[in-house]
Design an enzyme around this catalytic site. Sequence first.
Site, short mmCIF file in Angstrom:
data_model
loop_
_atom_site.label_atom_id
_atom_site.label_comp_id
_atom_site.label_asym_id
_atom_site.label_seq_id
_atom_site.Cartn_x
_atom_site.Cartn_y
_atom_site.Cartn_z
N PRO A 78 31.94 -3.98 4.09
CA PRO A 78 31.95 -3.88 5.39
C PRO A 78 32.40 -4.78 6.36
O PRO A 78 32.67 -4.70 7.54
CB PRO A 78 30.47 -3.21 5.83
CG PRO A 78 29.83 -3.67 4.59
CD PRO A 78 30.57 -3.88 3.66
N LEU A 79 32.09 -5.98 5.84
CA LEU A 79 32.36 -7.28 6.65
C LEU A 79 33.73 -7.70 6.01
O LEU A 79 34.03 -8.98 6.38
CB LEU A 79 31.21 -8.40 6.26
CG LEU A 79 29.90 -7.95 6.70
CD1 LEU A 79 28.88 -8.89 6.25
CD2 LEU A 79 29.83 -7.37 8.20
N GLY A 80 34.58 -6.89 5.55
CA GLY A 80 36.06 -7.72 5.07
C GLY A 80 35.69 -8.79 4.15
O GLY A 80 36.42 -9.77 4.32
N TYR B 85 29.51 -6.89 -12.71
CA TYR B 85 28.88 -8.14 -11.76
C TYR B 85 28.51 -9.24 -12.59
O TYR B 85 27.18 -9.11 -13.18
CB TYR B 85 28.14 -7.87 -10.63
CG TYR B 85 28.70 -6.72 -9.62
CD1 TYR B 85 30.10 -6.34 -9.74
CD2 TYR B 85 27.98 -6.14 -8.98
CE1 TYR B 85 30.47 -5.70 -8.92
CE2 TYR B 85 28.34 -5.15 -7.73
CZ TYR B 85 29.83 -4.77 -7.71
OH TYR B 85 30.40 -4.00 -7.02
N PHE C 183 35.56 -11.97 5.89
CA PHE C 183 36.72 -12.61 6.73
C PHE C 183 36.23 -11.94 8.16
O PHE C 183 36.63 -12.89 9.19
CB PHE C 183 37.84 -11.72 6.30
CG PHE C 183 39.02 -12.30 6.93
CD1 PHE C 183 39.51 -13.47 6.66
CD2 PHE C 183 39.93 -11.60 7.94
CE1 PHE C 183 40.74 -14.02 7.17
CE2 PHE C 183 41.00 -11.97 8.26
CZ PHE C 183 41.36 -13.12 8.20
N HIS D 235 32.70 3.27 -11.28
CA HIS D 235 33.32 2.21 -10.55
C HIS D 235 34.75 2.44 -10.03
O HIS D 235 35.13 2.02 -9.05
CB HIS D 235 32.93 0.88 -11.27
CG HIS D 235 32.93 -0.27 -10.39
ND1 HIS D 235 32.22 -1.39 -10.87
CD2 HIS D 235 33.19 -0.56 -9.12
CE1 HIS D 235 32.15 -2.31 -9.86
NE2 HIS D 235 32.86 -1.87 -9.09
N1 NAP Z 1 32.62 -0.33 -5.53
C1 NAP Z 1 33.44 -1.60 -5.65
O1 NAP Z 1 34.56 -1.44 -6.32
C2 NAP Z 1 32.96 -2.62 -4.78
C3 NAP Z 1 33.80 -3.66 -4.45
C4 NAP Z 1 33.34 -4.61 -3.65
C5 NAP Z 1 31.93 -4.86 -3.37
N2 NAP Z 1 31.01 -3.80 -3.65
C6 NAP Z 1 29.66 -3.85 -3.31
O2 NAP Z 1 29.70 -4.03 -2.04
C7 NAP Z 1 28.90 -4.96 -1.69
C8 NAP Z 1 29.64 -5.84 -0.35
O3 NAP Z 1 31.00 -6.07 -0.37
P1 NAP Z 1 31.32 -7.66 -0.35
O4 NAP Z 1 30.04 -8.21 -0.82
O5 NAP Z 1 32.48 -7.41 -1.02
O6 NAP Z 1 31.72 -7.63 0.97
P2 NAP Z 1 31.09 -7.75 2.42
O7 NAP Z 1 29.61 -7.28 2.60
O8 NAP Z 1 32.04 -7.35 3.49
O9 NAP Z 1 31.12 -9.40 2.70
C9 NAP Z 1 30.17 -10.23 2.04
C10 NAP Z 1 30.62 -11.85 2.40
O10 NAP Z 1 30.26 -11.95 3.83
C11 NAP Z 1 29.20 -12.91 3.90
N3 NAP Z 1 28.29 -12.45 4.87
C12 NAP Z 1 27.34 -11.46 4.80
N4 NAP Z 1 26.56 -11.41 6.11
C13 NAP Z 1 27.07 -12.31 7.03
C14 NAP Z 1 26.77 -12.56 8.06
N5 NAP Z 1 25.67 -12.04 8.63
N6 NAP Z 1 27.54 -13.77 8.79
C15 NAP Z 1 28.36 -14.37 8.04
N7 NAP Z 1 28.85 -14.01 6.72
C16 NAP Z 1 27.97 -13.02 6.23
C17 NAP Z 1 28.37 -13.23 2.55
O11 NAP Z 1 28.45 -14.57 2.42
P3 NAP Z 1 26.78 -15.18 2.01
O12 NAP Z 1 26.45 -14.73 0.67
O13 NAP Z 1 27.10 -16.60 2.33
O14 NAP Z 1 26.08 -14.23 3.09
C18 NAP Z 1 29.90 -12.90 1.61
O15 NAP Z 1 30.71 -13.87 1.45
C19 NAP Z 1 28.73 -5.99 -2.84
O16 NAP Z 1 27.99 -6.78 -2.85
C20 NAP Z 1 28.84 -5.02 -3.94
O17 NAP Z 1 27.55 -4.79 -4.35
C21 NAP Z 1 31.58 -2.79 -4.44
#
Ligand code: NAP
Length: 340
Positions: free
Chosen positions: A213-215, A64, A218, A133
């Site tokens: 978990p929040l897509g 990252y 999306f 990873h």
């Molecule tokens: N193992 C893997 O291959 C892998 C891949 C992807 C991600 N990850 C890990 O998983 C974590 C979470 O996944 P992710 O960040 O991809 O996706 P996510 O948690 O599904 O979504 C994150 C997005 O949602 C927004 N968000 C968060 N809370 C919100 C709310 N209450 N209302 C509206 N928008 C909201 C964030 O924007 P803002 O920042 O503006 O709040 C960000 O753009 C990552 O940070 C990373 O540590 C691991």
Amino acid sequence: MTNPTLPTLPTVRLGNDGPAVGVQGLGCMGMSEFYGPTDTAEALATLDAALEAGVTLFDTADAYGSGHNEELIGPFVRANRDRVVLATKFALERRADDPAYRGIRNDPAYIRSAVDASLRRLGVDVIDVYYMHRRDPAVPLAESVGAMAELVAAGKVRYLGLSEVSGSELREAYAVHPIAALQSEWSVFARDVESSAVPAAAELGVAFVPYSPLGRGFLTGSFAAAEELAADDFRRSQPRFHGENAAANLALVEPIRRIAAARGATAAQVALAWVHQRAQVHGLTVVPIPGTRKRSRLAENTAAAAVRLTAEELALLEPIAGRVVGDRYTDMTFTSAGRE
Ligand SMILES: NC(=O)c1ccc[n+]([C@@H]2O[C@H](COP(=O)([O-])OP(=O)(O)OC[C@H]3O[C@@H](n4cnc5c(N)ncnc54)[C@H](OP(=O)(O)O)[C@@H]3O)[C@@H](O)[C@H]2O)c1
């Protein structure tokens, strides 16, 4: 000191004998790259606010920001070392001259050098959960997990995790060394892991750590299509967010917004509650790690752990994932589903 106005998150154990963690963690990835502009001061304040809200599992990776994210959270981790459960990852090789490049490295020599680099960037002497990873099928899994087990024996790592492995890969790894956590994408919108990885984790007692978990935002309505995102936003590379796919998928997730409005919750809370409840159906421990760069999201996201969706609401959400148009990665061999 904890803030009495914030509910404290319940705790669960990661794996059969892993650490106790707040039932929701924090994904730190977006604080360095991938999802739009970053703000260091707000990111650091968000880490503190998360801990205050009962979040203890903090998720980063060497990939990252090509090391930036580990360096960013290092001082926070060190200042709160007895309360933070630090998770980081190896295997994704980046190139300074090609930001989109992702090589996968699982060979023991690489693992041994990657852990030392992560420890150095984080400024700690031990990593609590060390994940592989991504899987490179060309390297025998037993060799990679064997090298990871040596890191536990050497005291550099406390517990092992894997990301995006299939159920049979998880079983094979577990036979070499206990695995505390499996981290893969899982949401109301992306459920391919339920075919083999989730049942295997439940059977072995491995905790599931759903990423995105929040897509990737999306499901919250924070964006509607890849085309509205910055040119370097990672989500532009994902087929499910493009053009007609995005429009069709946006219509599919409309029930999330309706359920949220009807019960005075937010779409993010409904999406997170779904993961918690779906895990109960499968009989496994789940610790979603929603990602945010902003303090303002924390109370909202942690409060989701107390939301209970009704059977009628769950029934409305049930068909969504099966109807999603477009893959979650351009190359699905990058995921467990691509190797099942
Ligand atoms: N193992 C893997 O291959 C892998 C891949 C992807 C991600 N990850 C890990 O998983 C974590 C979470 O996944 P992710 O960040 O991809 O996706 P996510 O948690 O599904 O979504 C994150 C997005 O949602 C927004 N968000 C968060 N809370 C919100 C709310 N209450 N209302 C509206 N928008 C909201 C964030 O924007 P803002 O920042 O503006 O709040 C960000 O753009 C990552 O940070 C990373 O540590 C691991």
